[in-house]
Scaffold this motif. Structure first.
Motif, PDB file in Angstrom:
ATOM      1  N   GLY A 181     -33.882  17.787  -3.591  1.00  0.00           N
ATOM      2  CA  GLY A 181     -34.753  18.904  -3.624  1.00  0.00           C
ATOM      3  C   GLY A 181     -33.954  19.941  -4.741  1.00  0.00           C
ATOM      4  O   GLY A 181     -33.031  19.616  -5.328  1.00  0.00           O
ATOM      5  N   PRO A 182     -34.801  20.994  -4.919  1.00  0.00           N
ATOM      6  CA  PRO A 182     -34.338  21.846  -5.854  1.00  0.00           C
ATOM      7  C   PRO A 182     -32.976  22.627  -5.939  1.00  0.00           C
ATOM      8  O   PRO A 182     -32.406  22.615  -6.692  1.00  0.00           O
ATOM      9  N   ASP A 183     -32.589  22.660  -4.501  1.00  0.00           N
ATOM     10  CA  ASP A 183     -31.343  23.059  -4.360  1.00  0.00           C
ATOM     11  C   ASP A 183     -30.024  22.180  -3.898  1.00  0.00           C
ATOM     12  O   ASP A 183     -29.074  22.371  -3.274  1.00  0.00           O
ATOM     13  N   GLN A 184     -30.426  20.827  -4.119  1.00  0.00           N
ATOM     14  CA  GLN A 184     -29.832  19.887  -3.608  1.00  0.00           C
ATOM     15  C   GLN A 184     -29.030  19.022  -4.775  1.00  0.00           C
ATOM     16  O   GLN A 184     -29.454  19.207  -5.974  1.00  0.00           O
ATOM     17  N   VAL A 185     -27.938  18.048  -4.498  1.00  0.00           N
ATOM     18  CA  VAL A 185     -27.379  17.349  -5.444  1.00  0.00           C
ATOM     19  C   VAL A 185     -27.276  15.923  -4.458  1.00  0.00           C
ATOM     20  O   VAL A 185     -27.467  15.634  -3.501  1.00  0.00           O
ATOM     21  N   LEU A 186     -27.771  14.757  -5.656  1.00  0.00           N
ATOM     22  CA  LEU A 186     -27.505  13.261  -5.036  1.00  0.00           C
ATOM     23  C   LEU A 186     -26.273  12.916  -5.286  1.00  0.00           C
ATOM     24  O   LEU A 186     -25.756  12.801  -6.545  1.00  0.00           O
ATOM     25  N   LEU A 187     -25.485  12.512  -4.147  1.00  0.00           N
ATOM     26  CA  LEU A 187     -24.092  11.847  -4.681  1.00  0.00           C
ATOM     27  C   LEU A 187     -24.314  10.181  -4.256  1.00  0.00           C
ATOM     28  O   LEU A 187     -24.993   9.980  -3.371  1.00  0.00           O
ATOM     29  N   ARG A 188     -23.525   9.861  -5.126  1.00  0.00           N
ATOM     30  CA  ARG A 188     -23.221   8.094  -5.081  1.00  0.00           C
ATOM     31  C   ARG A 188     -21.789   8.309  -4.432  1.00  0.00           C
ATOM     32  O   ARG A 188     -20.851   8.406  -5.070  1.00  0.00           O
ATOM     33  N   LEU A 189     -21.896   7.914  -3.026  1.00  0.00           N
ATOM     34  CA  LEU A 189     -20.536   7.969  -2.588  1.00  0.00           C
ATOM     35  C   LEU A 189     -19.299   6.456  -2.888  1.00  0.00           C
ATOM     36  O   LEU A 189     -20.088   5.457  -2.939  1.00  0.00           O
ATOM     37  N   ASN A 190     -18.272   6.934  -3.160  1.00  0.00           N
ATOM     38  CA  ASN A 190     -17.186   5.555  -3.217  1.00  0.00           C
ATOM     39  C   ASN A 190     -16.754   5.401  -2.043  1.00  0.00           C
ATOM     40  O   ASN A 190     -16.336   4.105  -1.785  1.00  0.00           O
ATOM     41  N   ALA A 191     -16.472   6.158  -1.113  1.00  0.00           N
ATOM     42  CA  ALA A 191     -15.882   5.896   0.168  1.00  0.00           C
ATOM     43  C   ALA A 191     -16.301   6.723   1.199  1.00  0.00           C
ATOM     44  O   ALA A 191     -16.938   7.809   0.905  1.00  0.00           O
ATOM     45  N   THR A 192     -16.291   6.202   2.655  1.00  0.00           N
ATOM     46  CA  THR A 192     -16.438   7.151   3.507  1.00  0.00           C
ATOM     47  C   THR A 192     -15.452   6.585   4.687  1.00  0.00           C
ATOM     48  O   THR A 192     -15.174   5.363   4.738  1.00  0.00           O
ATOM     49  N   GLY A 193     -15.046   7.634   5.323  1.00  0.00           N
ATOM     50  CA  GLY A 193     -14.259   7.329   6.538  1.00  0.00           C
ATOM     51  C   GLY A 193     -15.054   7.106   7.826  1.00  0.00           C
ATOM     52  O   GLY A 193     -16.301   7.384   7.737  1.00  0.00           O
TER      53      GLY A 193
ATOM     54  N   LEU B 118     -27.842  12.929  -0.194  1.00  0.00           N
ATOM     55  CA  LEU B 118     -28.389  14.239  -0.322  1.00  0.00           C
ATOM     56  C   LEU B 118     -27.565  15.269  -0.081  1.00  0.00           C
ATOM     57  O   LEU B 118     -26.772  15.140   1.136  1.00  0.00           O
ATOM     58  N   SER B 119     -26.803  16.296  -0.801  1.00  0.00           N
ATOM     59  CA  SER B 119     -26.087  17.214  -0.012  1.00  0.00           C
ATOM     60  C   SER B 119     -26.505  18.632  -0.688  1.00  0.00           C
ATOM     61  O   SER B 119     -26.831  18.607  -1.673  1.00  0.00           O
ATOM     62  N   PRO B 120     -26.373  19.732   0.121  1.00  0.00           N
ATOM     63  CA  PRO B 120     -26.836  21.117  -0.529  1.00  0.00           C
ATOM     64  C   PRO B 120     -25.816  21.473  -1.569  1.00  0.00           C
ATOM     65  O   PRO B 120     -24.443  21.364  -1.253  1.00  0.00           O
ATOM     66  N   ALA B 121     -26.263  21.867  -2.662  1.00  0.00           N
ATOM     67  CA  ALA B 121     -25.375  22.342  -3.669  1.00  0.00           C
ATOM     68  C   ALA B 121     -24.293  23.340  -3.295  1.00  0.00           C
ATOM     69  O   ALA B 121     -23.286  23.047  -3.636  1.00  0.00           O
ATOM     70  N   ASN B 122     -24.639  24.264  -2.420  1.00  0.00           N
ATOM     71  CA  ASN B 122     -24.042  25.241  -2.048  1.00  0.00           C
ATOM     72  C   ASN B 122     -22.969  24.953  -0.955  1.00  0.00           C
ATOM     73  O   ASN B 122     -22.142  25.792  -0.480  1.00  0.00           O
ATOM     74  N   TYR B 123     -23.138  23.748  -0.352  1.00  0.00           N
ATOM     75  CA  TYR B 123     -22.103  23.442   0.696  1.00  0.00           C
ATOM     76  C   TYR B 123     -21.340  22.014   0.392  1.00  0.00           C
ATOM     77  O   TYR B 123     -21.036  21.402   1.438  1.00  0.00           O
ATOM     78  N   THR B 124     -21.485  21.727  -0.519  1.00  0.00           N
ATOM     79  CA  THR B 124     -20.790  20.439  -1.317  1.00  0.00           C
ATOM     80  C   THR B 124     -19.463  20.569  -1.475  1.00  0.00           C
ATOM     81  O   THR B 124     -19.164  21.722  -2.206  1.00  0.00           O
ATOM     82  N   THR B 125     -18.338  19.779  -1.303  1.00  0.00           N
ATOM     83  CA  THR B 125     -17.046  20.135  -1.327  1.00  0.00           C
ATOM     84  C   THR B 125     -16.531  19.574  -2.516  1.00  0.00           C
ATOM     85  O   THR B 125     -16.904  18.263  -2.764  1.00  0.00           O
TER      86      THR B 125
ATOM     87  N   THR C  36     -24.546  24.927 -10.487  1.00  0.00           N
ATOM     88  CA  THR C  36     -22.820  25.036 -10.170  1.00  0.00           C
ATOM     89  C   THR C  36     -22.417  23.445 -10.042  1.00  0.00           C
ATOM     90  O   THR C  36     -21.145  23.389 -10.050  1.00  0.00           O
ATOM     91  N   TRP C  37     -23.421  22.564 -10.232  1.00  0.00           N
ATOM     92  CA  TRP C  37     -22.846  21.347 -10.407  1.00  0.00           C
ATOM     93  C   TRP C  37     -23.527  20.605 -11.457  1.00  0.00           C
ATOM     94  O   TRP C  37     -24.584  20.948 -11.918  1.00  0.00           O
ATOM     95  N   LYS C  38     -22.779  19.522 -12.142  1.00  0.00           N
ATOM     96  CA  LYS C  38     -23.221  18.705 -12.986  1.00  0.00           C
ATOM     97  C   LYS C  38     -23.141  17.207 -12.824  1.00  0.00           C
ATOM     98  O   LYS C  38     -22.155  16.798 -11.860  1.00  0.00           O
ATOM     99  N   VAL C  39     -23.782  16.154 -13.372  1.00  0.00           N
ATOM    100  CA  VAL C  39     -23.790  14.990 -13.271  1.00  0.00           C
ATOM    101  C   VAL C  39     -22.259  14.641 -13.554  1.00  0.00           C
ATOM    102  O   VAL C  39     -22.011  15.017 -14.824  1.00  0.00           O
ATOM    103  N   GLY C  40     -21.530  13.819 -12.929  1.00  0.00           N
ATOM    104  CA  GLY C  40     -20.293  13.344 -13.230  1.00  0.00           C
ATOM    105  C   GLY C  40     -19.155  14.081 -12.325  1.00  0.00           C
ATOM    106  O   GLY C  40     -18.090  13.768 -12.204  1.00  0.00           O
ATOM    107  N   ASP C  41     -19.615  15.345 -11.617  1.00  0.00           N
ATOM    108  CA  ASP C  41     -18.512  16.012 -10.849  1.00  0.00           C
ATOM    109  C   ASP C  41     -18.357  15.356  -9.732  1.00  0.00           C
ATOM    110  O   ASP C  41     -19.204  14.609  -8.881  1.00  0.00           O
ATOM    111  N   ARG C  42     -17.039  15.330  -9.267  1.00  0.00           N
ATOM    112  CA  ARG C  42     -16.873  14.783  -8.100  1.00  0.00           C
ATOM    113  C   ARG C  42     -17.078  15.655  -6.735  1.00  0.00           C
ATOM    114  O   ARG C  42     -16.766  16.728  -6.746  1.00  0.00           O
ATOM    115  N   GLY C  43     -17.659  15.142  -5.630  1.00  0.00           N
ATOM    116  CA  GLY C  43     -18.002  16.002  -4.488  1.00  0.00           C
ATOM    117  C   GLY C  43     -18.080  15.258  -3.251  1.00  0.00           C
ATOM    118  O   GLY C  43     -17.931  13.932  -3.215  1.00  0.00           O
TER     119      GLY C  43
END
Length: 363
Positions: free
Chosen positions: A39-51, A144-151, A94-101
């Protein structure tokens, strides 16, 4: 409309560990699911790992009294994800493609209440959403992850460290901070060889505490000693764990951090504490299965404090990441390929994990 990713080809579907027959007989299957659109205020993450956390099992078992995850249309648990941003929403600057999150147990909160403003308690926000319970979790590779709450994940912390720190590391860091223990105090960790406990041992040592690990078996003993425990109590070999802790400390510990979510750990914890001691409740037992056990007189005569702490805040997560970046927090994990995610869940459910199980989405 979301911007097109410049460096990543985003598939239409992705792999996800989906719960089947949620409840006491649940199982997990790896299936194909649609890749969501941010959505407009979200980022799409491709995860490499999950605990894989025991809270995931609680959600899939539906044994905490919260109702089933299916009531929210969620099939994939998980809340310890680390990866890379592959697409950003139209409002995201505040985020761009390629940033780690990474994604944490609390997926989002309102950011508009006193709890959200104090820098410590936004995870208690009444409008907060829980990852892997109310929204799709990190068993799904593209989420998906909210841009303002992604670490943000700092340089020098790989994704297999960062994933577990999103929950386990930040959770135990918050509990240590709220205990207000000081250098030289005794801290006891029932469940010290588990996913949360072994990170607690490391952080406690890093801030100058003396640490007693409580767990069962030689593998857990070896791990706890390697991580710096000043003493280890094997509950499979000692009849009275509390008495053994008293023997080691002299007058009782200043803090007991119950990371194990079982009745025995909570029943024995008050007897390990000295006067003014803090009993920190962290591990979640199934609903109705136990209470923090002791006669009120013990609490009165020893001036005991019982404090419950939830998962870590954004600030806590960043602090835990900083310990990792400085080499003071090194999650111990067993890596599983994606196809073996169900086996990793089963291994944790059987109580056979020292440290953390981490799934590699790229193997």
């Amino acid at each position: 409309m979301a911007e097109n990713a410049s460096y990543f080809e985003i598939p239409k579907t992705c792999k996800a560990g989906c719960v089947i027959d949620e409840g006491p007989n649940f199982r997990v299957e790896v299936q194909d699911v649609p890749v969501p659109e941010p959505g407009p205020d979200q980022v799409l993450l491709r995860l490499n790992a999950t605990g894989i956390c025991y809270s995931d099992l609680h959600y899939m078992l539906n044994d905490l009294g919260f109702g089933p995850m299916s009531q929210f249309g969620v099939r994939s648990a998980g809340h310890e994800g680390a990866g890379v941003v592959v697409k950003v929403g139209s409002n995201v600057t505040t985020w761009k493609v390629g940033d780690r999150g990474g994604v944490k147990p609390c997926w989002n909160c309102c950011m508009n209440c006193a709890l959200c403003w104090d820098g410590q308690h936004e995870t208690y926000c009444e409008k907060g959403l829980q990852t892997g319970f109310q929204v799709a979790g990190t068993y799904q590779q593209y989420i998906l992850s909210p841009a303002n709450y992604t670490t943000r994940i700092p340089d020098g912390v790989d994704d297999f460290y960062a994933g577990p720190i999103m929950c386990s590391g930040s959770t135990i860091y918050r509990s240590l901070m709220e205990s207000r223990l000081k250098a030289g105090d005794w801290a006891v960790f029932p469940g010290a060889g588990g996913g949360v406990g072994h990170m607690g041992v490391q952080l406690a040592k890093a801030i100058g505490l003396r640490v007693i690990g409580v767990d069962g078996g030689d593998e857990k003993r070896e791990l706890c000693v390697r991580l710096g425990c000043d003493a280890f109590v094997d509950f499979t070999k000692v009849n009275d764990v509390a008495a053994e802790v008293m023997k080691i400390t002299g007058h009782g510990a200043q803090g007991v951090f119950v990371t194990a979510g079982n009745a025995a750990a909570y029943a024995s914890a008050p007897g390990m504490l000295g006067v003014g001691g803090k009993l920190m409740c962290i591990g979640l037992p199934p609903a109705g299965s136990c209470i923090v056990g002791a006669h009120p007189a013990e609490f009165v005569l020893k001036n005991l404090h019982v404090i419950g702490t939830k998962v870590g805040s954004m600030k806590d997560t960043d602090a835990a990441m900083d310990f990792a970046a400085r080499g003071l927090l090194k999650p111990i994990y067993e890596k599983f390929p994606l196809k073996d995610l169900p086996a990793a869940v089963d291994k944790l459910r059987a109580g056979k994990v020292a440290g953390r199980c981490v799934v590699d989405f790229n193997s």
